[in-house]
Design an enzyme around this catalytic site. Structure first.
Site, short mmCIF file in Angstrom:
data_model
loop_
_atom_site.label_atom_id
_atom_site.label_comp_id
_atom_site.label_asym_id
_atom_site.label_seq_id
_atom_site.Cartn_x
_atom_site.Cartn_y
_atom_site.Cartn_z
N CYS A 129 0.83 -1.21 0.00
CA CYS A 129 0.00 0.00 0.00
C CYS A 129 0.87 1.26 0.00
O CYS A 129 0.69 2.14 -0.85
CB CYS A 129 -0.97 -0.03 1.18
SG CYS A 129 -0.20 -0.45 2.76
N1 LIG Z 1 -4.64 -3.96 5.04
C1 LIG Z 1 -4.06 -3.30 4.05
O1 LIG Z 1 -4.23 -2.07 3.90
C2 LIG Z 1 -3.19 -4.01 3.05
C3 LIG Z 1 -2.73 -3.29 1.94
C4 LIG Z 1 -1.91 -3.94 1.01
C5 LIG Z 1 -1.56 -5.26 1.20
N2 LIG Z 1 -1.99 -5.93 2.29
C6 LIG Z 1 -1.58 -7.33 2.44
O2 LIG Z 1 -2.71 -8.15 2.11
C7 LIG Z 1 -2.69 -9.34 2.91
C8 LIG Z 1 -4.00 -9.41 3.70
O3 LIG Z 1 -4.10 -8.26 4.52
P1 LIG Z 1 -5.38 -7.92 5.40
O4 LIG Z 1 -5.17 -6.57 5.94
O5 LIG Z 1 -6.63 -8.24 4.64
O6 LIG Z 1 -5.18 -9.00 6.57
P2 LIG Z 1 -6.22 -9.48 7.68
O7 LIG Z 1 -7.32 -8.49 7.83
O8 LIG Z 1 -5.40 -9.81 8.88
O9 LIG Z 1 -6.82 -10.84 7.07
C9 LIG Z 1 -6.01 -11.97 6.83
C10 LIG Z 1 -6.85 -13.06 6.19
O10 LIG Z 1 -6.02 -14.17 5.90
C11 LIG Z 1 -6.55 -15.36 6.51
N3 LIG Z 1 -5.37 -16.15 6.90
C12 LIG Z 1 -4.42 -15.83 7.83
N4 LIG Z 1 -3.44 -16.76 7.84
C13 LIG Z 1 -3.79 -17.69 6.90
C14 LIG Z 1 -3.18 -18.89 6.44
N5 LIG Z 1 -2.03 -19.34 6.93
N6 LIG Z 1 -3.81 -19.57 5.46
C15 LIG Z 1 -4.99 -19.15 4.95
N7 LIG Z 1 -5.61 -18.03 5.34
C16 LIG Z 1 -5.01 -17.30 6.31
C17 LIG Z 1 -7.42 -14.87 7.66
O11 LIG Z 1 -8.51 -15.73 7.93
P3 LIG Z 1 -8.40 -17.08 8.79
O12 LIG Z 1 -7.29 -16.86 9.79
O13 LIG Z 1 -9.74 -17.26 9.41
O14 LIG Z 1 -8.09 -18.15 7.78
C18 LIG Z 1 -7.98 -13.58 7.07
O15 LIG Z 1 -9.10 -13.85 6.24
C19 LIG Z 1 -1.46 -9.23 3.82
O16 LIG Z 1 -0.37 -9.91 3.24
C20 LIG Z 1 -1.18 -7.72 3.86
O17 LIG Z 1 0.17 -7.40 4.11
C21 LIG Z 1 -2.81 -5.34 3.22
#
Ligand SMILES: NC(=O)c1ccc[n+]([C@@H]2O[C@H](COP(=O)([O-])OP(=O)(O)OC[C@H]3O[C@@H](n4cnc5c(N)ncnc54)[C@H](OP(=O)(O)O)[C@@H]3O)[C@@H](O)[C@H]2O)c1
Length: 328
Positions: free
Chosen positions: A143
């Site tokens: 981001c």
């Molecule tokens: N938030 C932002 O602004 C943003 C921006 C750019 C990129 N990102 C990247 O996008 C990704 C997701 O971010 P987010 O903010 O959406 O994270 P989040 O809100 O913490 O959600 C993570 C998701 O991944 C699942 N998960 C976690 N560990 C897992 C595993 N080992 N296998 C399968 N599913 C798993 C979780 O559900 P369960 O644990 O129930 O399976 C949950 O649905 C990250 O890599 C982050 O760095 C985030």
């Protein structure tokens, strides 16, 4: 196109479902969450009630059926899925950091060993459209690097030094509660974090170098009490004499064909919920100050991931992404 979202209960997964509701050619058919498997998606994401019947399933990538999968999971989790999905003929857009950097830089920056490394195009669409078009797998940028790189790109070759100062909303940290994101820590407060060591700096350096910049690059993020958005102020020390008119003309020209980058005064509310990046520049005494605004969950994550999918699959790049920001 049938779409699987691995990590659909997170913030970026939720925004992928929301945005794909209006996509003319793609339908989400698989939404995974290990913790919520068996429960309706709307039990976790009530803003989608009446719009989707999806039920969370476990992320079983050996059996799930889809044409393309978004990996909206933490780094190190994505590397367990990407290769297996591709082997099964399922295209991949990875939102995590696992495939953004060269292997050695990734391992040093994230302090982990990459167990399934291969190269993916870096999906900052405005700069890498050619590589993304038709690709089977794409790594979605971070981001902060999205807003910062778009702010600096037109001047990259003219920079003596680049300093990125970013303010981010709290959803950037994902939906797991922590002391840092606890309401009393964030509300009515502003603070800097990882002043000199934020991991996204490696991506910013990589992209500036690809743009022909030899300038040193620095980055400090700040957490501000808003849910969504990243406002980045890029201070670019210029290596020659350039005036406002010339630099502004450069910016307008660089982005004139880009639907999602708009030359205008940026505010977080102006891009909230949308895939736009608003930016503008002011030049004085050998320094260009460029300010950019994006929604971290849309242009900084899920929106750009859909933009990448559109390019990979030959769809209109704007499909599913024509929504305006939410102002005020
Ligand atoms: N938030 C932002 O602004 C943003 C921006 C750019 C990129 N990102 C990247 O996008 C990704 C997701 O971010 P987010 O903010 O959406 O994270 P989040 O809100 O913490 O959600 C993570 C998701 O991944 C699942 N998960 C976690 N560990 C897992 C595993 N080992 N296998 C399968 N599913 C798993 C979780 O559900 P369960 O644990 O129930 O399976 C949950 O649905 C990250 O890599 C982050 O760095 C985030």
């Amino acid at each position: 196109m049938q779409i699987a979202i691995i990590g659909a209960s997170g913030y970026t997964g939720g925004d992928l479902i929301r945005l794909l509701l209006t996509h003319p050619k793609a339908e989400v058919t698989v939404a995974t969450s290990r913790k919520l498997a068996g429960k309706p998606v709307v039990s976790d994401q009530p803003h989608l009630k009446g719009l989707t019947d999806l039920v969370f399933t476990n992320p079983d990538v050996d059996t799930l059926d889809a044409d393309l999968a978004f990996l909206a999971v933490p780094h190190t989790a994505a590397m367990q899925y990407a290769g297996k999905l591709l082997q099964r003929g399922i295209r991949v857009v990875d939102l995590s950091a696992d495939y953004r950097l060269p292997k050695d830089v990734y391992e040093k920056t994230y302090g982990v060993t990459h167990t399934d490394y291969f190269e993916m195009p870096y999906g900052l669409c405005e700069l890498h459209r050619k590589e993304v078009r038709g690709a089977k797998a794409v790594s979605n940028p971070g981001c902060f690097p999205t807003g910062a790189t778009l702010a600096a790109a037109p001047l990259a070759k003219h920079a003596k030094a680049v300093v990125f100062d970013s303010k981010t909303g709290v959803s950037g940290a994902g939906n797991t509660a922590s002391a840092t994101t606890h309401y009393p820590s964030v509300a009515d407060n502003v603070g800097a974090y990882k002043w000199t060591t934020h991991r996204h700096l490696a991506e910013m350096k990589m992209e500036l170098a690809r743009l022909g910049s030899k300038a040193p690059c620095y980055f400090t993020p700040h957490l501000v009490p808003v849910n969504r958005g990243i406002l980045t102020t890029a201070h670019i020390l210029l290596d020659g004499t350039m005036e406002q008119e010339e630099v502004e003309r450069m910016y307008r020209k660089f982005y004139e064909k880009e639907f999602f980058v708009r030359y205008q005064a940026p505010t977080l509310a102006g891009v909230r919920g949308s895939n736009f990046c608003d930016l503008s520049v002011e030049v004085r005494e050998g320094r260009a100050v460029v300010v950019s605004a994006i929604d971290n969950l849309v242009k900084g994550a899920s929106g750009q991931a859909i933009q990448n999918m559109n390019l990979m699959c030959g769809f209109d790049e704007k499909d599913g992404l024509r929504g305006a920001g939410v102002l005020p």
